[in-house]
Design an enzyme around this catalytic site. Structure first.
Site, PDB file in Angstrom:
ATOM      1  N   MET A   1      23.841   8.249 -43.467  1.00 43.15           N
ATOM      2  CA  MET A   1      23.167   9.501 -43.179  1.00 43.15           C
ATOM      3  C   MET A   1      23.580   9.882 -41.707  1.00 43.15           C
ATOM      4  SD  MET A   1      19.303   9.006 -44.371  1.00 43.15           S
ATOM      5  CE  MET A   1      18.805   7.638 -43.104  1.00 43.15           C
ATOM      6  N   TYR A   2      23.960   9.059 -40.747  1.00 40.29           N
ATOM      7  CA  TYR A   2      24.600   9.713 -39.721  1.00 40.29           C
ATOM      8  C   TYR A   2      25.841  10.090 -40.161  1.00 40.29           C
ATOM      9  CZ  TYR A   2      26.799   9.342 -35.118  1.00 40.29           C
ATOM     10  OH  TYR A   2      27.541   9.584 -33.940  1.00 40.29           O
ATOM     11  N   ALA A   3      26.574   9.412 -40.784  1.00 46.26           N
ATOM     12  CA  ALA A   3      28.225   9.795 -41.032  1.00 46.26           C
ATOM     13  C   ALA A   3      28.135  11.191 -41.793  1.00 46.26           C
ATOM     14  CB  ALA A   3      28.688   8.785 -42.124  1.00 46.26           C
TER      15      ALA A   3
END
Length: 262
Positions: A168-170
């Protein structure tokens, strides 16, 4: 990051256009964000910064060397958009309309794809992407009134090198590039520049504590073209250039600072 008790770094570039310039930094209490606050303040800028880490913010302020304008700290959870708008308005009242925005607040909390819930997804986008959009919206009128400005959005090389452990961060960080490109022309009509500052693995105290082990050290030596740790100062110096008039024709771009990893 540098020792906050030191004087401005010997040999560091000075940008006359940053003297007195108003700067807003999100997530500015520790790590990379604290580096931004410190360096802009040392350039003579009027800095306001937002964070939820009150203790970290106080350590930063207490350790900051002599500067023309003491940075202003406001407690703010950037995932709460009403609180974000209120904090920006309060900061504006204290330092003036903003000429520079550094969208830095983020969380690279590790998470497993199989275990992700819809609530997890919403929280991750809120802390890593959504606030950047609405902070820009909140300061754009300031910049138009001032005749121009600079927005610096923090991306990451983490999605470029296809790391696992934070999908999700990516995704959120890759979307920062779309945000920059999607606003470059619209904001550019009013001489507002918007760029992505894209760090590699910045070795902050948090990174040392949580993730920099022997395997990580070996990966740094293997992957980076340049030896040594990438530090918050390296990002801050690039941000100074992007905020100063020296970069007046730079917009819609990605500035990767990663020691040559990507």
């Amino acid at each position: 990051m540098t020792d906050h008790t030191s004087s401005p770094h010997a040999g560091m570039a000075r940008y006359p256009s940053l003297s007195g310039r108003t700067v807003l930094v999100s997530g500015g209490a520790t790590g990379i964000g604290a580096g931004f606050v410190e360096h802009f303040a040392q350039q003579g800028a009027r800095v306001a910064f937002l964070d939820i880490d009150d203790a970290g913010a106080q350590v930063l302020l207490d350790g900051l060397g002599p500067v023309d304008h003491r940075p202003v700290y406001l407690h703010c959870d950037v995932t709460d958009l009403d609180a974000l708008r209120t904090a920006i308005a309060e900061a504006r009242a204290q330092v003036g309309p903003f000429s520079v925005l550094v969208n830095n607040a983020a969380s690279d909390h590790r998470h497993a794809f199989a275990d992700t819930t819809a609530a997890d997804f919403e929280r991750n986008m809120a802390v890593n992407l959504r606030h950047q959009y609405f902070a820009i919206q909140a300061v754009a009128a300031d910049m138009r009134t001032l005749g121009g400005g600079s927005v610096i959005c923090l991306g990451s090389t983490g999605w470029m090198i296809k790391n696992s452990g934070y999908p999700m961060y990516a995704m959120a960080k890759s979307a920062v590039h779309g945000l920059v490109n999607g606003l470059a022309r619209e904001l550019g009509r009013d001489h507002i520049r918007i760029n992505a500052l894209v760090p590699g693995w910045v070795i902050t105290e948090k990174q040392k504590r949580l993730w920099l082990d022997a395997e990580g050290e070996a990966e740094l030596r293997r992957a980076q073209c340049l030896p040594g740790y990438l530090q918050a100062d390296d990002l801050a110096r690039a941000a100074l250039f992007l905020a100063a008039d020296d970069s007046r024709m730079c917009t819609g771009q990605e500035f990767i600072i990663d020691g040559g990893w990507v």
